[in-house]
Design a protein around this motif. Structure first.
Motif, PDB file in Angstrom:
ATOM      1  N   ILE A  32      40.992  54.241  56.747  1.00  0.00           N
ATOM      2  CA  ILE A  32      42.093  53.584  56.039  1.00  0.00           C
ATOM      3  C   ILE A  32      42.278  52.166  56.559  1.00  0.00           C
ATOM      4  O   ILE A  32      42.495  51.219  55.793  1.00  0.00           O
ATOM      5  CB  ILE A  32      43.394  54.398  56.203  1.00  0.00           C
ATOM      6  CG1 ILE A  32      43.265  55.759  55.518  1.00  0.00           C
ATOM      7  CG2 ILE A  32      44.589  53.626  55.636  1.00  0.00           C
ATOM      8  CD1 ILE A  32      44.377  56.738  55.847  1.00  0.00           C
ATOM      9  N   SER A  65      44.507  56.627  50.473  1.00  0.00           N
ATOM     10  CA  SER A  65      44.729  57.079  51.855  1.00  0.00           C
ATOM     11  C   SER A  65      44.976  58.576  51.904  1.00  0.00           C
ATOM     12  O   SER A  65      44.482  59.278  52.812  1.00  0.00           O
ATOM     13  CB  SER A  65      45.919  56.331  52.459  1.00  0.00           C
ATOM     14  OG  SER A  65      45.683  54.945  52.488  1.00  0.00           O
ATOM     15  N   THR A 123      50.331  55.095  59.041  1.00  0.00           N
ATOM     16  CA  THR A 123      50.198  56.511  58.730  1.00  0.00           C
ATOM     17  C   THR A 123      50.993  57.300  59.766  1.00  0.00           C
ATOM     18  O   THR A 123      50.925  56.992  60.964  1.00  0.00           O
ATOM     19  CB  THR A 123      48.717  56.948  58.777  1.00  0.00           C
ATOM     20  OG1 THR A 123      47.986  56.248  57.764  1.00  0.00           O
ATOM     21  CG2 THR A 123      48.573  58.445  58.572  1.00  0.00           C
TER      22      THR A 123
END
Length: 333
Positions: A32, A65, A123
């Motif tokens: 990502i 993602s 994240t």
């Protein structure tokens, strides 16, 4: 020579199944990170026409993602199922057994409103244990555990550096992704949040909607050295939970995303399972505190997968003050 994440996990930071799962999360986040760095050049920016289960417009990179995490983490043999802020319900991976005994929850791209303006995003992830007397399929009920049960939690911030901050319940450590080698290198062995602070993070434009205890807290901070606190405060607000919390993890402060009167029947804006619980575990393990307006965030019993909650976390002295103000507001006049 810095310790790599692979070495850290192999040296007994967690039991092998959990270590392998965290390694898969880190691999997904490295992928990502590469997409985030490419930005518009990688044709991953912009919004889609779809909405997630929260009713929020999805960004391209949100969905990409999410798919990266689903694919990478499914390879971990200890993983039985996943749940994500971007999906309506749980995503079974394999039957629950003695070997497949973990659940993964994640916000694949926190702060996605910042994607197109090149501000730090991240994240967030949480790992819960699950058990079964005989092999069985994962259910949503398996995920509805208090945050106190988490086996691991952490986040990755995609900023000037890509940094992984995580805990297995025995302190907090941080790794930075080396772009030349694609190795995660340990940069802090034991993160510690100062108990005292002079910084707070909140969206002050919502002040008129806050409950009295939050307004009183912020009013005291804004009064500075001539007010009840006797010191000047700075306000910081990125509008990306990962970025705001990472600053607090690194140097102290308090982050607030409280209940407000615009949606009186909703406890808060942020998600308990994907955002509040993993961040609360990291904060507590680094010496801070996390409070949801009723008690410690990690003690809240979730009733639904996408449950929302009020969030107040960071330096312990400030969170304790917020808790006292809330408790005083409940006392009879």
């Amino acid at each position: 020579m810095p310790v790599t994440l692979d070495q850290f996990l192999a040296d007994g930071a967690a039991e092998p199944g959990l270590a392998q799962l965290i390694g898969a999360v880190a691999d997904a986040c490295a992928e990502i990170s590469a997409l985030v760095r490419r930005g518009a050049a990688g044709e991953v920016l912009g919004a889609l026409e779809s909405e997630n289960v929260q009713g929020e417009v999805q960004k391209k990179l949100d969905v990409i993602s999410n798919d990266i995490l689903l694919e990478a983490c499914a390879k971990a043999p200890a993983l039985a199922g996943m749940a994500s802020e971007e999906m309506d319900t749980v995503h079974p991976v394999r039957p629950v057994t003695d070997e497949a005994r973990y659940l993964l929850l994640f916000d694949p791209l926190d702060g996605s409103s910042n994607i197109d303006v090149n501000v730090s995003i991240g994240t967030i992830f949480s790992v819960l244990p699950v058990s079964a007397e005989a092999p069985r399929d994962v259910t949503e009920a398996d995920f509805l555990q208090p945050g106190r049960n988490q086996a691991a939690a952490g986040y990755v911030v995609y900023g000037p550096q890509t940094t992984l901050v995580m805990t297995f319940g025995r302190g907090v450590t941080a790794f930075t992704l080396d772009p030349e080698t694609d190795q995660w290198l340990q940069v802090i062995g034991a993160v510690s949040i100062p108990r005292e602070t002079k910084e707070f993070a909140i969206n002050a434009s919502n002040m008129r909607h806050w409950a009295p205890p939050v307004r009183r807290y912020i009013d005291d901070c804004l009064a500075g050295e001539t007010g009840a606190r006797g010191k000047n405060f700075n306000m910081r607000w990125v509008a990306s939970m990962v970025a705001d919390v990472h600053r607090i993890v690194m140097r102290g402060g308090v982050f607030l995303y409280p209940w407000d009167a615009r949606e009186p029947n909703r406890a808060g804006k942020l998600r308990l399972m994907y955002e509040a619980n993993p961040m609360a575990m990291v904060i507590e393990q680094a010496g801070g505190a996390a409070y949801d307006g009723f008690g410690p965030t990690l003690d809240a019993k979730p009733a639904s997968l996408h449950q929302r909650v009020s969030v107040m976390l960071g330096s312990a002295a400030e969170v304790e003050r917020l808790q006292r103000l809330h408790e005083e507001a409940l006392q009879p006049a």
